[in-house]
Design an enzyme around this catalytic site. Structure first.
Site, PDB file in Angstrom:
ATOM      1  N   CYS A 146       4.090  10.635  -9.109  1.00 57.68           N
ATOM      2  CA  CYS A 146       3.465  10.117 -10.335  1.00 57.68           C
ATOM      3  C   CYS A 146       4.025   8.763 -10.720  1.00 57.68           C
ATOM      4  CB  CYS A 146       3.608  11.119 -11.472  1.00 57.68           C
ATOM      5  SG  CYS A 146       5.253  11.793 -11.619  1.00 57.68           S
ATOM      6  N   GLU A 158      -5.304   6.639 -11.036  1.00 53.18           N
ATOM      7  CA  GLU A 158      -4.244   7.177 -10.186  1.00 53.18           C
ATOM      8  C   GLU A 158      -4.879   7.732  -8.912  1.00 53.18           C
ATOM      9  OE1 GLU A 158      -2.129  10.748 -11.649  1.00 53.18           O
ATOM     10  OE2 GLU A 158      -0.299   9.688 -11.090  1.00 53.18           O
ATOM     11  N   LYS A 202       4.792  28.936 -14.627  1.00 49.04           N
ATOM     12  CA  LYS A 202       3.561  29.053 -13.835  1.00 49.04           C
ATOM     13  C   LYS A 202       3.555  27.836 -12.907  1.00 49.04           C
ATOM     14  CE  LYS A 202      -0.210  27.797 -13.018  1.00 49.04           C
ATOM     15  NZ  LYS A 202      -0.671  27.246 -11.702  1.00 49.04           N
ATOM     16  N   GLU A 213       4.299  15.480 -19.028  1.00 55.08           N
ATOM     17  CA  GLU A 213       4.624  14.462 -18.015  1.00 55.08           C
ATOM     18  C   GLU A 213       3.358  14.276 -17.193  1.00 55.08           C
ATOM     19  OE1 GLU A 213       7.297  12.706 -17.705  1.00 55.08           O
ATOM     20  OE2 GLU A 213       8.521  13.790 -19.162  1.00 55.08           O
TER      21      GLU A 213
HETATM   22  P1  NAP Z   1      -3.285  19.767 -12.327  1.00 58.98           P
HETATM   23  O1  NAP Z   1      -4.524  20.564 -12.222  1.00 58.98           O
HETATM   24  O2  NAP Z   1      -3.026  19.017 -13.573  1.00 58.98           O
HETATM   25  O3  NAP Z   1      -2.070  20.753 -11.999  1.00 58.98           O
HETATM   26  C1  NAP Z   1      -0.823  20.827 -12.663  1.00 58.98           C
HETATM   27  C2  NAP Z   1      -0.498  22.263 -13.067  1.00 58.98           C
HETATM   28  O4  NAP Z   1      -1.360  22.654 -14.142  1.00 58.98           O
HETATM   29  C3  NAP Z   1      -0.727  23.291 -11.972  1.00 58.98           C
HETATM   30  O5  NAP Z   1       0.211  24.324 -12.090  1.00 58.98           O
HETATM   31  C4  NAP Z   1      -2.122  23.777 -12.306  1.00 58.98           C
HETATM   32  O6  NAP Z   1      -2.437  25.002 -11.722  1.00 58.98           O
HETATM   33  C5  NAP Z   1      -2.042  23.849 -13.802  1.00 58.98           C
HETATM   34  N1  NAP Z   1      -3.333  23.874 -14.486  1.00 58.98           N
HETATM   35  C6  NAP Z   1      -4.542  23.454 -14.030  1.00 58.98           C
HETATM   36  N2  NAP Z   1      -5.487  23.656 -14.966  1.00 58.98           N
HETATM   37  C7  NAP Z   1      -4.887  24.224 -16.029  1.00 58.98           C
HETATM   38  C8  NAP Z   1      -5.344  24.673 -17.304  1.00 58.98           C
HETATM   39  N3  NAP Z   1      -6.609  24.571 -17.671  1.00 58.98           N
HETATM   40  N4  NAP Z   1      -4.442  25.206 -18.148  1.00 58.98           N
HETATM   41  C9  NAP Z   1      -3.149  25.309 -17.805  1.00 58.98           C
HETATM   42  N5  NAP Z   1      -2.663  24.915 -16.611  1.00 58.98           N
HETATM   43  C10 NAP Z   1      -3.513  24.368 -15.729  1.00 58.98           C
HETATM   44  O7  NAP Z   1      -3.206  18.755 -11.143  1.00 58.98           O
HETATM   45  P2  NAP Z   1      -3.890  18.934  -9.703  1.00 58.98           P
HETATM   46  O8  NAP Z   1      -5.280  19.445  -9.833  1.00 58.98           O
HETATM   47  O9  NAP Z   1      -2.993  19.717  -8.867  1.00 58.98           O
HETATM   48  O10 NAP Z   1      -3.926  17.415  -9.221  1.00 58.98           O
HETATM   49  C11 NAP Z   1      -4.959  16.536  -9.674  1.00 58.98           C
HETATM   50  C12 NAP Z   1      -4.434  15.149  -9.951  1.00 58.98           C
HETATM   51  O11 NAP Z   1      -3.406  15.214 -10.939  1.00 58.98           O
HETATM   52  C13 NAP Z   1      -3.749  14.461  -8.790  1.00 58.98           C
HETATM   53  O12 NAP Z   1      -4.636  13.850  -7.932  1.00 58.98           O
HETATM   54  C14 NAP Z   1      -2.857  13.486  -9.496  1.00 58.98           C
HETATM   55  O13 NAP Z   1      -3.559  12.326  -9.832  1.00 58.98           O
HETATM   56  C15 NAP Z   1      -2.472  14.204 -10.741  1.00 58.98           C
HETATM   57  N6  NAP Z   1      -1.121  14.819 -10.631  1.00 58.98           N
HETATM   58  C16 NAP Z   1      -0.104  14.220 -11.268  1.00 58.98           C
HETATM   59  C17 NAP Z   1       1.166  14.759 -11.172  1.00 58.98           C
HETATM   60  C18 NAP Z   1       2.326  14.153 -11.869  1.00 58.98           C
HETATM   61  O14 NAP Z   1       3.469  14.423 -11.492  1.00 58.98           O
HETATM   62  N7  NAP Z   1       2.134  13.366 -12.903  1.00 58.98           N
HETATM   63  C19 NAP Z   1       1.392  15.897 -10.408  1.00 58.98           C
HETATM   64  C20 NAP Z   1       0.319  16.500  -9.767  1.00 58.98           C
HETATM   65  C21 NAP Z   1      -0.921  15.938  -9.895  1.00 58.98           C
HETATM   66  P3  NAP Z   1      -3.160  24.960 -10.266  1.00 58.98           P
HETATM   67  O15 NAP Z   1      -2.113  24.587  -9.315  1.00 58.98           O
HETATM   68  O16 NAP Z   1      -3.679  26.330 -10.080  1.00 58.98           O
HETATM   69  O17 NAP Z   1      -4.260  23.937 -10.350  1.00 58.98           O
END
Ligand code: NAP
Ligand code: MG
Length: 464
Positions: free
Chosen positions: A279, A371, A170, A245
């Protein structure tokens, strides 16, 4: 790359069960570039069933044959390198040169490393009167973010396939086209039907259904710490394996003996790459008080070279742009000193944020603890090595970092005291075999190399 209006399940592009779609937006010009289906729990269920059906056959496939298929996948990624770079640039916004070198280039290295590891890894070992077999865990539910859209897919799928697992992916809702391109590559590489399956959709719908599905044996997640905690709890309740991660707030520690200009320039480049959406970015620069003013001037000069719209792309979406601008405002409110950039949007169109440098940042400030995920560098001051270490270790995260000193041994001594999973010594060089992952709230488990492969294996011992 033309968007598919279907899911890749069981070796076929199949229409989704529901009618909902996700619009894919180019963050540089805010134009819609395609639509993909928004999968539901029913699509996830079909994909998990396809992965379960394919599992016994793939697990029983000889490692050399699995290696050959992963090598074929690497070759397709090589052949389609330009298309990959263009697709990532279109949906993530990274400058094309960065997409070519990093977003398309790194997954080729990682896929190649797993083709080799699958062929050479020892899936069997002798311990006294026992034989220990390293067997695939089963069906993997992979949930990936948008910031390194292909790398994060390959860093999960390649070791899972090398281990003999099958996968349901996903991907992030913001970057589904790269994931569809990857599914095409899997098909072209002759990987058997059902070994890899793709369900596009929203996190709280398709992502959650995948994490909760009882047919999934291991959930591998990369993304925010908030969602990671939720996934860890769900997996824990079901006694499922989980790899997380998560976020970071890494320190770039410049010791007084270091080449200051080099350390500052490389440090700024490390944060500006991918518009700060990394990250492991070294977002906190730690400088000795005697060199502080010089370092701040060097950082301001370095960041001035990052022209918005050329060397620095937009953020992935309007929400991330607003979030990062909010952090910059918070930094000003809490008393940090802006020496470059600021909260104002630098261009009228596109989700851009000005490359920003803050001086006089103290460890208690929000911008030093949370972050930001944008092109923002915070420069902190320390009086001695012990204080530098306290600051470096003083966040809930521990993903990466850097140490600079006149000789490697001095930098290594400092790095050994850091609570973090990966440290670059005097600049370092990327190594696709080096384990990557976090201490503390930056995660559980490791990706890449043999450590990444072992996440997808479970052990069985036979006594004689
Ligand atoms: P996120 O919501 O954690 O997204 C990561 C993945 O998880 C996406 O595929 C997302 O789908 C999915 N997801 C979201 N809610 C979920 C749930 N309840 N159950 C299962 N999967 C779920 O991150 P984001 O909202 O895109 O970004 C927010 C913040 O996260 C950023 O500002 C950053 O600080 C951090 N981030 C960190 C990394 C890293 O590499 N460590 C990468 C991205 C973001 P959707 O795409 O549909 O939301
Ligand atoms: Mg999200």
């Amino acid at each position: 790359m033309k968007a598919h209006d279907a899911m890749y399940i069981g070796g076929q592009w199949r229409p989704a069960v529901g009618q909902d779609t996700i619009a894919v937006v180019n963050p540089a010009d805010e134009q819609v570039i395609g639509h993909v289906p928004a999968g539901t729990a029913e699509d996830v269920d079909a994909a998990v069933r396809a992965a379960r059906d394919a599992f016994p056959g793939w697990a029983a496939t000889a490692p050399a044959e699995r290696a050959a298929r992963i090598a074929a996948l690497r070759d397709v990624l090589v052949a389609r390198k330009d298309e990959i770079a263009e697709t990532v640039t279109a949906e993530l916004g990274a400058p094309l040169g960065f997409s070519q070198a990093v977003h398309a280039g790194v997954p080729i290295l990682v896929a190649g490393s797993y083709a080799e590891l699958a062929a050479t890894y020892s899936f069997e070992e002798k311990v006294g009167n026992s034989t220990v077999f390293l067997e695939p865990v089963g069906v993997v539910g992979a949930i990936t973010p948008w910031n390194y859209p292909l790398h994060q897919i390959v860093a999960k799928v390649a070791p899972a396939l090398a281990a003999g697992c099958t996968v349901v992916l996903k991907p992030a809702e913001d970057t589904p086209l790269t994931a569809q391109l990857f599914a095409e590559a899997v098909e072209e590489a002759g990987i058997p039907a059902g070994v890899f399956n793709l369900v596009t959709g929203l996190g709280p719908v398709a992502g959650q259904a995948l994490a909760e599905h009882e047919g999934v044996d291991l959930v591998s997640f990369t993304g925010s710490t908030a969602v990671g905690k939720q996934i860890g709890a769900t997996a824990g309740a079901a006694v499922k394996r989980v790899a997380l991660e998560l976020g970071g707030k890494s320190a770039n520690v410049i010791l007084p003996s270091a080449d200051l200009a080099k350390a500052v320039n490389v440090g700024v480049a490390n944060v500006m790459g991918n518009s700060g959406q990394t990250c492991s970015a070294w977002t906190r620069m730690l400088v000795h008080e005697d060199q502080y003013d010089e370092a701040v001037a060097l950082a301001a000069a370095a960041v001035a070279k990052y022209t918005v719209g050329e060397r620095v792309g937009p953020l992935v979406n309007a929400k991330q742009q607003a979030r990062v601008r909010g952090y910059i405002e918070k930094g000003v409110e809490e008393g940090a000193r802006l020496v470059a950039g600021g909260p104002d949007a630098p261009l009228d169109t596109g989700y851009y944020v000005a490359p920003t440098v803050f001086a006089d940042v103290t460890p208690d400030m929000t911008i030093a603890r949370e972050e930001i995920f944008g092109p923002v560098v915070s420069i902190l001051k320390y009086a001695d090595e012990d204080e530098a270490l306290r600051i470096a270790n003083g966040t809930v995260y521990g993903l990466a970092g850097a140490v600079w000193a006149a000789d490697d041994a001095q930098a290594v001594a400092f790095a050994r005291r850091m609570d973090t999973g990966q440290v670059d010594i005097n600049g370092g060089r990327f190594n696709p075999l080096a384990p990557f992952g976090g201490y503390k709230q930056s995660g559980v488990g490791r990706e890449l190399g043999s450590h990444g492969l072992s996440e997808y294996l479970q052990t069985k011992s036979l006594q004689f």
